[in-house]
Write a protein that holds these residues in place. Structure first.
Motif, PDB file in Angstrom:
ATOM      1  N   LEU A 200       0.835  -1.199   0.000  1.00  0.00           N
ATOM      2  CA  LEU A 200       0.000   0.000   0.000  1.00  0.00           C
ATOM      3  C   LEU A 200       0.875   1.256   0.000  1.00  0.00           C
ATOM      4  CD1 LEU A 200      -2.811   1.261   0.185  1.00  0.00           C
ATOM      5  CD2 LEU A 200      -2.655   1.082   2.682  1.00  0.00           C
ATOM      6  N   SER A 201       1.950   1.251   0.770  1.00  0.00           N
ATOM      7  CA  SER A 201       2.856   2.406   0.779  1.00  0.00           C
ATOM      8  C   SER A 201       3.494   2.609  -0.587  1.00  0.00           C
ATOM      9  CB  SER A 201       3.949   2.198   1.843  1.00  0.00           C
ATOM     10  OG  SER A 201       3.386   2.071   3.127  1.00  0.00           O
ATOM     11  N   ALA A 202       3.888   1.508  -1.227  1.00  0.00           N
ATOM     12  CA  ALA A 202       4.486   1.626  -2.565  1.00  0.00           C
ATOM     13  C   ALA A 202       3.480   2.163  -3.573  1.00  0.00           C
ATOM     14  CB  ALA A 202       5.016   0.266  -3.013  1.00  0.00           C
ATOM     15  N   ALA A 203       2.204   1.754  -3.432  1.00  0.00           N
ATOM     16  CA  ALA A 203       1.182   2.252  -4.363  1.00  0.00           C
ATOM     17  C   ALA A 203       0.946   3.747  -4.180  1.00  0.00           C
ATOM     18  CB  ALA A 203      -0.117   1.474  -4.162  1.00  0.00           C
ATOM     19  N   LEU A 204       1.034   4.212  -2.939  1.00  0.00           N
ATOM     20  CA  LEU A 204       0.785   5.628  -2.675  1.00  0.00           C
ATOM     21  C   LEU A 204       2.006   6.495  -2.967  1.00  0.00           C
ATOM     22  CD1 LEU A 204      -1.200   5.318   0.686  1.00  0.00           C
ATOM     23  CD2 LEU A 204      -2.137   5.744  -1.593  1.00  0.00           C
ATOM     24  N   LEU A 205       3.193   6.006  -2.653  1.00  0.00           N
ATOM     25  CA  LEU A 205       4.407   6.816  -2.786  1.00  0.00           C
ATOM     26  C   LEU A 205       5.087   6.667  -4.140  1.00  0.00           C
ATOM     27  CD1 LEU A 205       5.891   6.164   0.779  1.00  0.00           C
ATOM     28  CD2 LEU A 205       4.595   8.160  -0.006  1.00  0.00           C
ATOM     29  N   ARG A 206       4.828   5.578  -4.846  1.00  0.00           N
ATOM     30  CA  ARG A 206       5.362   5.333  -6.193  1.00  0.00           C
ATOM     31  C   ARG A 206       6.891   5.502  -6.260  1.00  0.00           C
ATOM     32  NH1 ARG A 206       2.232   8.481 -10.651  1.00  0.00           N
ATOM     33  NH2 ARG A 206       2.971   6.715 -11.911  1.00  0.00           N
ATOM     34  N   PRO A 207       7.633   4.696  -5.507  1.00  0.00           N
ATOM     35  CA  PRO A 207       9.093   4.804  -5.567  1.00  0.00           C
ATOM     36  C   PRO A 207       9.680   4.288  -6.867  1.00  0.00           C
ATOM     37  CG  PRO A 207       8.471   2.914  -4.249  1.00  0.00           C
ATOM     38  CD  PRO A 207       7.195   3.630  -4.585  1.00  0.00           C
TER      39      PRO A 207
ATOM     40  N   ALA B  96       8.831   4.716   5.241  1.00  0.00           N
ATOM     41  CA  ALA B  96       7.593   3.977   5.490  1.00  0.00           C
ATOM     42  C   ALA B  96       7.875   2.505   5.791  1.00  0.00           C
ATOM     43  CB  ALA B  96       6.662   4.100   4.286  1.00  0.00           C
ATOM     44  N   ALA B  97       8.776   1.892   5.021  1.00  0.00           N
ATOM     45  CA  ALA B  97       9.111   0.483   5.254  1.00  0.00           C
ATOM     46  C   ALA B  97       9.729   0.288   6.632  1.00  0.00           C
ATOM     47  CB  ALA B  97      10.064  -0.009   4.167  1.00  0.00           C
ATOM     48  N   THR B  98      10.601   1.196   7.039  1.00  0.00           N
ATOM     49  CA  THR B  98      11.228   1.093   8.352  1.00  0.00           C
ATOM     50  C   THR B  98      10.189   1.168   9.459  1.00  0.00           C
ATOM     51  OG1 THR B  98      13.241   2.134   7.484  1.00  0.00           O
ATOM     52  CG2 THR B  98      12.947   2.115   9.876  1.00  0.00           C
ATOM     53  N   VAL B  99       9.249   2.116   9.351  1.00  0.00           N
ATOM     54  CA  VAL B  99       8.205   2.277  10.366  1.00  0.00           C
ATOM     55  C   VAL B  99       7.309   1.043  10.412  1.00  0.00           C
ATOM     56  CG1 VAL B  99       6.172   3.622  11.009  1.00  0.00           C
ATOM     57  CG2 VAL B  99       8.256   4.782  10.253  1.00  0.00           C
ATOM     58  N   ILE B 100       6.958   0.499   9.253  1.00  0.00           N
ATOM     59  CA  ILE B 100       6.080  -0.684   9.195  1.00  0.00           C
ATOM     60  C   ILE B 100       6.746  -1.870   9.891  1.00  0.00           C
ATOM     61  CG2 ILE B 100       5.077  -2.389   7.620  1.00  0.00           C
ATOM     62  CD1 ILE B 100       4.624  -0.023   5.660  1.00  0.00           C
ATOM     63  N   PHE B 101       8.008  -2.115   9.590  1.00  0.00           N
ATOM     64  CA  PHE B 101       8.708  -3.223  10.233  1.00  0.00           C
ATOM     65  C   PHE B 101       8.807  -3.000  11.746  1.00  0.00           C
ATOM     66  CE2 PHE B 101      10.891  -4.002   5.980  1.00  0.00           C
ATOM     67  CZ  PHE B 101      10.182  -5.177   5.735  1.00  0.00           C
ATOM     68  N   ALA B 102       9.075  -1.762  12.164  1.00  0.00           N
ATOM     69  CA  ALA B 102       9.202  -1.468  13.596  1.00  0.00           C
ATOM     70  C   ALA B 102       7.873  -1.689  14.321  1.00  0.00           C
ATOM     71  CB  ALA B 102       9.687  -0.033  13.799  1.00  0.00           C
ATOM     72  N   VAL B 103       6.775  -1.257  13.713  1.00  0.00           N
ATOM     73  CA  VAL B 103       5.455  -1.471  14.315  1.00  0.00           C
ATOM     74  C   VAL B 103       5.157  -2.965  14.417  1.00  0.00           C
ATOM     75  CG1 VAL B 103       2.985  -1.129  13.969  1.00  0.00           C
ATOM     76  CG2 VAL B 103       4.558   0.771  13.623  1.00  0.00           C
TER      77      VAL B 103
ATOM     78  N   LEU C  66      18.484   1.968   1.470  1.00  0.00           N
ATOM     79  CA  LEU C  66      18.116   0.609   1.858  1.00  0.00           C
ATOM     80  C   LEU C  66      18.560   0.250   3.268  1.00  0.00           C
ATOM     81  CD1 LEU C  66      18.916  -1.415  -1.401  1.00  0.00           C
ATOM     82  CD2 LEU C  66      16.676  -0.725  -0.540  1.00  0.00           C
ATOM     83  N   TYR C  67      19.418   1.037   3.867  1.00  0.00           N
ATOM     84  CA  TYR C  67      20.038   0.649   5.134  1.00  0.00           C
ATOM     85  C   TYR C  67      19.012   0.346   6.226  1.00  0.00           C
ATOM     86  CZ  TYR C  67      22.700   0.967   9.443  1.00  0.00           C
ATOM     87  OH  TYR C  67      23.233   0.697  10.672  1.00  0.00           O
ATOM     88  N   TRP C  68      18.188   1.323   6.589  1.00  0.00           N
ATOM     89  CA  TRP C  68      17.252   1.111   7.684  1.00  0.00           C
ATOM     90  C   TRP C  68      16.177   0.086   7.358  1.00  0.00           C
ATOM     91  CZ3 TRP C  68      18.612   2.340  12.318  1.00  0.00           C
ATOM     92  CH2 TRP C  68      19.467   3.412  12.547  1.00  0.00           C
ATOM     93  N   PRO C  69      15.559   0.081   6.161  1.00  0.00           N
ATOM     94  CA  PRO C  69      14.591  -0.985   5.875  1.00  0.00           C
ATOM     95  C   PRO C  69      15.192  -2.384   5.955  1.00  0.00           C
ATOM     96  CG  PRO C  69      14.378   0.801   4.286  1.00  0.00           C
ATOM     97  CD  PRO C  69      15.607   1.087   5.077  1.00  0.00           C
ATOM     98  N   VAL C  70      16.432  -2.562   5.493  1.00  0.00           N
ATOM     99  CA  VAL C  70      17.058  -3.887   5.555  1.00  0.00           C
ATOM    100  C   VAL C  70      17.340  -4.282   6.996  1.00  0.00           C
ATOM    101  CG1 VAL C  70      19.144  -5.181   4.977  1.00  0.00           C
ATOM    102  CG2 VAL C  70      18.028  -3.788   3.232  1.00  0.00           C
ATOM    103  N   LEU C  71      17.893  -3.363   7.785  1.00  0.00           N
ATOM    104  CA  LEU C  71      18.229  -3.686   9.173  1.00  0.00           C
ATOM    105  C   LEU C  71      16.985  -3.995   9.998  1.00  0.00           C
ATOM    106  CD1 LEU C  71      20.352  -3.889  11.415  1.00  0.00           C
ATOM    107  CD2 LEU C  71      20.062  -1.424  11.801  1.00  0.00           C
TER     108      LEU C  71
END
Length: 472
Positions: free
Chosen positions: A93-100, A114-121, A453-458
């Protein structure tokens, strides 16, 4: 004579993935499907993934809330598929809205955030589920919580021989429990028994066979009860050696058990819980001192249970026979949950600062010759930096091993493994940047891709390890 106007050629079309000049709106061409084939295909694939993950999330949510809570747990067990599908749905959903897919710096940075926050939640949600599961399934053997349940279990276990057994009511009151090592726990409190007049003195008492170094058992009272029975009580101090599981440290829950036998071993006598000395039994803190000392742990259930042990010797009491009867032995179980706030907070703070230092190092790694003199970047500097961080993580992991003993990998050690992976990735990135090799992905925006990619991967690795450890 005037010169004819020389036509000005139109500016070349902006390549997809480039940011507009400051103060200028983002060009429409960079977001249109005509800007390239791959952004369009990736966006379509993401919409398909969005639909699939949405359907999977709804399906797993229905199954999760429809299932009953399993016996021995206070939380439902089917959270792992729901959590995974929910996180994947949030990412799509984040990718659909943000269109990276358009590869602009702003869009990619927002998607990484967004990916970092989602994984943390997702990680914090799993912590809450695990911490609030007051499971009693760790009890040894068959739990019993009433005299009727005790009679039923003993009758099923002993069969026709059950009426021949003398039942000796036995109770426990625990005042303190403290872990002295990963495999030893110190317990103190009171144990009592009630006897009829026909119980001989040689049958009066209780032994704790799992106290390897002996124990102090001091008689503190002996009296007649209102119903004509004799009650005798002792105070005890035990050091029990047991095998505990620390895979979920610091969110682990342990069961401390006290195994009891009659002093007249292998005769037709069996210990039964003295439920008449307690309020109606519930799996909470019945039988515990309200001011119990349990450093670093919180007791949350107690319970009696039975487990049969098959001995290969009679200890000289009777000749061994092929039909030797195994008598169920009585256990008193104490469920304790670790106070995880301290160990977890300390580890998170340390991991965050190490991760922040590694992240800042990515801004130093560059192929820009103008920046190199300012940052002092060199391959050898990158190697020294990676080795120093590895040493810090290794020392911290060694301290965790001292707490967990020789058990398998603990949950916090997976944090170290994730950091090992990221440190090695940063090290490899520095080697490639410092070499003559040309890798377009790393040259894009001067090593911007590893930074994004650093924070989303970690944090994604932390999330994957969290699901792996607690879903087992």
């Amino acid at each position: 004579m005037t010169n004819p106007e020389v036509p000005v050629p139109p500016p070349p079309p902006e390549e997809p993935g480039t940011d507009p000049a400051p103060g200028q709106p983002e060009p429409v061409a960079s977001e249109a499907p005509a800007t390239g084939r791959w952004p369009h295909l990736l966006e379509r694939a993401n919409w398909v993934a969005l639909g699939l993950t949405a359907a999977a999330t709804v399906l797993f949510a229905v199954r999760y809330f429809a299932d009953k809570v399993d016996t021995g747990h206070t939380q439902r067990d089917g959270w792992a598929p729901l959590m995974i599908s929910g996180v994947l749905f949030a990412l799509s959903l984040s990718a659909a809205l943000l269109r990276p897919f358009l590869l602009t710096t702003k869009r990619c940075a927002l998607m990484a955030t967004a990916a970092t926050v989602i994984f943390a939640v997702g990680i914090v949600t799993i912590w809450q589920i695990v911490a609030h599961d007051m499971e009693t399934s760790t009890m040894v053997g068959k739990p019993v919580n009433s005299l009727a349940a005790t009679d039923k279990h003993l009758e099923q276990t002993l069969g026709k021989a059950y009426p021949k057994f003398r039942k000796i009511p036995t109770g426990l009151f625990i005042q303190g429990a403290k872990f002295s090592s990963p495999e030893e726990v110190e317990v103190n409190g009171y144990v009592w028994q009630r006897y009829t007049d026909d119980v001989p003195e040689t049958s009066r008492g209780v032994t704790f066979p799992e106290a390897p170094d002996g124990y102090d058992l001091e008689q503190v009272y002996k009296a007649k009860t209102t119903d004509g029975l004799t009650v005798q009580g002792w105070h005890f101090n035990l050091t029990l050696r047991q095998k505990f599981e620390y895979e979920r440290y610091p969110l682990d829950k342990q069961n401390i058990w006290l195994r009891m036998m009659t002093v007249s071993a292998f005769e037709n006598e069996v210990l039964v819980p003295d439920f008449s000395s307690y309020p109606p039994w519930r799996y909470d803190n019945v039988g515990l001192d309200q001011d119990i000392v349990s450093a670093g742990w919180s007791p949350y259930y107690t319970g009696y249970s039975y487990l049969g042990h098959k001995y290969t010797a009679t200890m000289g009491v009777t000749p061994f026979a092929s039909n030797f009867l195994t008598v169920p032995e009585l256990y008193f179980n104490i469920g304790v949950a670790r106070k995880y706030a301290g160990p977890l907070t300390g580890k998170l703070l340390q991991s965050f600062f190490i991760a922040a230092i590694m992240f800042l190092a990515l801004f130093v790694y560059t192929k820009d010759d103008k920046k190199n003199p300012r940052f002092g970047f060199s391959t050898w500097t990158a190697i020294s930096f990676a080795v120093s961080l590895l040493l810090v993580v290794v020392v911290d992991q060694t301290q965790i091993r001292e707490i967990a003993g020789d058990t398998s990998l603990t949950y916090l050690e997976f944090f170290a493994i994730a950091q090992y992976v990221v440190i090695m990735g940063i090290f490899a990135n520095a080697i490639i940047i410092g070499s003559e090799a040309e890798v377009k992905a790393l040259e894009w925006r001067d090593n911007l891709l590893p930074t994004l990619l650093y924070w989303p991967v970690l944090i994604g690795l932390f999330f994957a390890f969290t699901v792996f450890v607690f879903a087992k």
